[in-house]
Write an enzyme that holds these catalytic residues in place. Structure first.
Site, mmCIF file in Angstrom:
data_model
loop_
_atom_site.group_PDB
_atom_site.id
_atom_site.type_symbol
_atom_site.label_atom_id
_atom_site.label_comp_id
_atom_site.label_asym_id
_atom_site.label_seq_id
_atom_site.Cartn_x
_atom_site.Cartn_y
_atom_site.Cartn_z
ATOM 1 N N ARG A 260 11.349 -2.042 10.778
ATOM 2 C CA ARG A 260 10.330 -1.460 11.948
ATOM 3 C C ARG A 260 9.866 -2.342 13.044
ATOM 4 O O ARG A 260 10.148 -3.509 12.889
ATOM 5 C CB ARG A 260 9.114 -1.499 11.129
ATOM 6 N N ARG B 115 -9.597 1.139 8.348
ATOM 7 C CA ARG B 115 -9.040 -0.323 8.635
ATOM 8 C C ARG B 115 -10.339 -1.018 9.465
ATOM 9 O O ARG B 115 -10.073 -2.004 9.630
ATOM 10 C CB ARG B 115 -7.887 -0.145 9.473
ATOM 11 N N LYS C 3 1.068 -1.145 0.045
ATOM 12 C CA LYS C 3 0.024 0.009 0.098
ATOM 13 C C LYS C 3 0.766 1.124 0.045
ATOM 14 O O LYS C 3 0.544 2.202 -0.801
ATOM 15 C CB LYS C 3 -0.855 0.094 1.256
ATOM 16 N N ARG D 183 -0.761 -9.093 12.975
ATOM 17 C CA ARG D 183 -1.187 -8.112 12.275
ATOM 18 C C ARG D 183 -2.087 -8.815 11.193
ATOM 19 O O ARG D 183 -3.222 -8.191 10.489
ATOM 20 C CB ARG D 183 -0.104 -7.270 11.575
ATOM 21 N N ARG E 67 12.052 -5.887 4.746
ATOM 22 C CA ARG E 67 11.694 -4.516 4.504
ATOM 23 C C ARG E 67 12.680 -3.570 5.332
ATOM 24 O O ARG E 67 13.092 -3.844 6.555
ATOM 25 C CB ARG E 67 10.499 -3.870 4.941
HETATM 26 P P1 AP5 Z 1 5.063 -1.680 1.773
HETATM 27 O O1 AP5 Z 1 4.566 -0.728 0.656
HETATM 28 O O2 AP5 Z 1 5.781 -0.994 2.909
HETATM 29 O O3 AP5 Z 1 3.559 -2.361 2.148
HETATM 30 P P2 AP5 Z 1 2.526 -1.900 3.273
HETATM 31 O O4 AP5 Z 1 0.972 -2.287 2.487
HETATM 32 O O5 AP5 Z 1 2.485 -0.234 3.352
HETATM 33 O O6 AP5 Z 1 2.695 -2.379 4.555
HETATM 34 P P3 AP5 Z 1 2.539 -1.730 5.999
HETATM 35 O O7 AP5 Z 1 3.373 -2.860 6.807
HETATM 36 O O8 AP5 Z 1 3.078 -0.328 6.034
HETATM 37 O O9 AP5 Z 1 1.024 -1.840 6.231
HETATM 38 P P4 AP5 Z 1 0.583 -1.665 7.561
HETATM 39 O O10 AP5 Z 1 -0.932 -1.817 7.302
HETATM 40 O O11 AP5 Z 1 0.654 -2.977 8.298
HETATM 41 O O12 AP5 Z 1 1.179 -0.673 8.497
HETATM 42 P P5 AP5 Z 1 1.041 0.577 8.847
HETATM 43 O O13 AP5 Z 1 2.047 1.647 8.767
HETATM 44 O O14 AP5 Z 1 -0.143 1.158 7.866
HETATM 45 O O15 AP5 Z 1 5.811 -2.807 1.276
HETATM 46 C C1 AP5 Z 1 6.138 -4.083 2.053
HETATM 47 C C2 AP5 Z 1 7.704 -4.506 1.654
HETATM 48 O O16 AP5 Z 1 7.526 -5.032 0.480
HETATM 49 C C3 AP5 Z 1 8.533 -3.269 1.524
HETATM 50 O O17 AP5 Z 1 9.830 -3.780 1.869
HETATM 51 C C4 AP5 Z 1 8.448 -3.236 -0.223
HETATM 52 O O18 AP5 Z 1 9.807 -2.821 -0.316
HETATM 53 C C5 AP5 Z 1 8.155 -4.345 -0.421
HETATM 54 N N1 AP5 Z 1 7.224 -4.525 -1.801
HETATM 55 C C6 AP5 Z 1 6.076 -3.695 -1.890
HETATM 56 N N2 AP5 Z 1 5.518 -3.902 -3.109
HETATM 57 C C7 AP5 Z 1 6.238 -5.008 -3.504
HETATM 58 C C8 AP5 Z 1 6.182 -5.897 -4.781
HETATM 59 N N3 AP5 Z 1 5.160 -5.627 -5.839
HETATM 60 N N4 AP5 Z 1 7.076 -6.743 -5.077
HETATM 61 C C9 AP5 Z 1 8.260 -7.100 -3.873
HETATM 62 N N5 AP5 Z 1 8.135 -6.420 -2.972
HETATM 63 C C10 AP5 Z 1 7.371 -5.504 -2.651
HETATM 64 O O19 AP5 Z 1 0.089 0.582 10.316
HETATM 65 C C11 AP5 Z 1 1.243 0.107 11.300
HETATM 66 C C12 AP5 Z 1 0.158 0.045 12.628
HETATM 67 O O20 AP5 Z 1 -0.274 1.230 12.818
HETATM 68 C C13 AP5 Z 1 -0.874 -0.726 12.683
HETATM 69 O O21 AP5 Z 1 -0.497 -2.139 12.756
HETATM 70 C C14 AP5 Z 1 -1.654 -0.270 13.568
HETATM 71 O O22 AP5 Z 1 -1.474 -0.690 14.850
HETATM 72 C C15 AP5 Z 1 -1.552 1.191 13.367
HETATM 73 N N6 AP5 Z 1 -2.558 1.698 12.592
HETATM 74 C C16 AP5 Z 1 -2.419 2.358 11.188
HETATM 75 N N7 AP5 Z 1 -3.436 2.903 10.701
HETATM 76 C C17 AP5 Z 1 -4.421 2.466 11.554
HETATM 77 C C18 AP5 Z 1 -5.836 2.797 11.605
HETATM 78 N N8 AP5 Z 1 -6.474 3.294 10.604
HETATM 79 N N9 AP5 Z 1 -6.525 2.115 12.535
HETATM 80 C C19 AP5 Z 1 -6.019 1.683 13.579
HETATM 81 N N10 AP5 Z 1 -4.531 1.284 13.669
HETATM 82 C C20 AP5 Z 1 -3.809 2.081 12.892
HETATM 83 MG MG MG Z 2 2.851 1.067 4.707
#
Ligand code: AP5
Ligand code: MG
Length: 212
Positions: free
Chosen positions: A158, A86, A13, A169, A125
């Site tokens: 991270r 979410r 994402k 997660r 990552r």
């Molecule tokens: P990346 O692009 O970083 O993936 P992502 O979908 O952004 O993954 P996140 O871990 O950031 O998502 P998340 O939803 O768990 O975390 P968030 O920060 O939102 O890609 C992942 C890896 O793969 C990278 O190394 C990339 O280079 C690689 N990659 C990407 N595309 C690829 C491809 N096509 N092929 C190969 N490799 C690839 O949230 C973190 C925490 O915050 C949550 O757990 C929660 O506690 C809290 N939080 C955030 N938002 C909310 C909300 N709305 N409500 C409640 N809690 C929340």
């Molecule tokens: Mg992300």
């Protein structure tokens, strides 16, 4: 253009949202990045969020919804939301807030990646605490190992990317976030892309959905 990115943790994402923001000149708003910036800055919000994030749990809706609404309040030309909504209550709050202004979400893009691929991606990552850029040691390495190409700061794993936390997660995703796929299908704004393809191919698929 108001776009939502849906998908499991690690689906890509953030990677795709950054490309969308650049091409279509709209802000990229990531609730995860906002929480991490607050943790880094030692704010009260950050301290609260960290206890949930480190366990792989969601930060409660009461905290998250208000924070996001404040952030999008003055974005009149649209945005790409990454990591919000979410939960169904978050989606409903967003729908309601937009409806009050006569607006709606234009696209909910689901980046589809099966659980088997996710754990692998997360362990490779690396994230920049300075500017939020994301790398992968194999699929998208920085020019200089361990250093951000954009701002020169150190890259880190991270805290929530440990395999046990990633499993938690994923469970939380299936229980609380996956139902949003049907929510946005019913709203007739859902689009799906195969997130297992290389990053550029995934982005090409998104451009086909959004148009040049
Ligand atoms: P990346 O692009 O970083 O993936 P992502 O979908 O952004 O993954 P996140 O871990 O950031 O998502 P998340 O939803 O768990 O975390 P968030 O920060 O939102 O890609 C992942 C890896 O793969 C990278 O190394 C990339 O280079 C690689 N990659 C990407 N595309 C690829 C491809 N096509 N092929 C190969 N490799 C690839 O949230 C973190 C925490 O915050 C949550 O757990 C929660 O506690 C809290 N939080 C955030 N938002 C909310 C909300 N709305 N409500 C409640 N809690 C929340
Ligand atoms: Mg992300």
């Amino acid at each position: 253009m108001k776009i939502i990115m849906l998908g499991a943790p690690g689906a890509g994402k953030g990677t795709q949202a950054k490309k969308i923001a650049e091409k279509y000149q709209i802000p990229h708003i990531s609730t995860g990045d906002i929480f991490r910036a607050n943790i880094k800055g030692g704010t009260e919000l950050g301290m609260k969020a960290k206890t949930f994030m480190d366990q792989g749990m969601l930060v409660p809706d009461e905290i998250t919804i208000g924070m996001l609404m404040d952030r999008i309040g003055h974005c009149i030309n649209g945005y790409v939301l990454d990591g919000f909504p979410r939960t169904i209550p978050q989606a409903e709050s967003l729908t309601k807030a937009l409806a009050e202004r006569g607006e709606k979400v234009d696209y909910a893009i689901n980046v589809d990646v099966p659980d088997e691929n996710i754990i692998n991606r997360m362990s490779g990552r690396r994230a920049c605490l300075g500017c939020g850029a994301t790398y992968h040691i194999t699929f998208n390495p920085p020019v200089k190992e361990g250093i951000c190409d954009t701002c020169g700061q150190e890259l880190v794993l991270r805290d929530d990317d440990k395999p046990e936390t990633v499993k938690k997660r994923l469970d939380v995703y299936h229980q609380q976030t996956q139902p949003l796929i049907d929510y946005y299908k019913n709203a007739e704004v859902l689009a799906e892309v195969d997130g297992t393809q290389p990053m550029d191919a995934v982005f090409q698929g998104i451009v086909e959905i959004l148009g040049e």
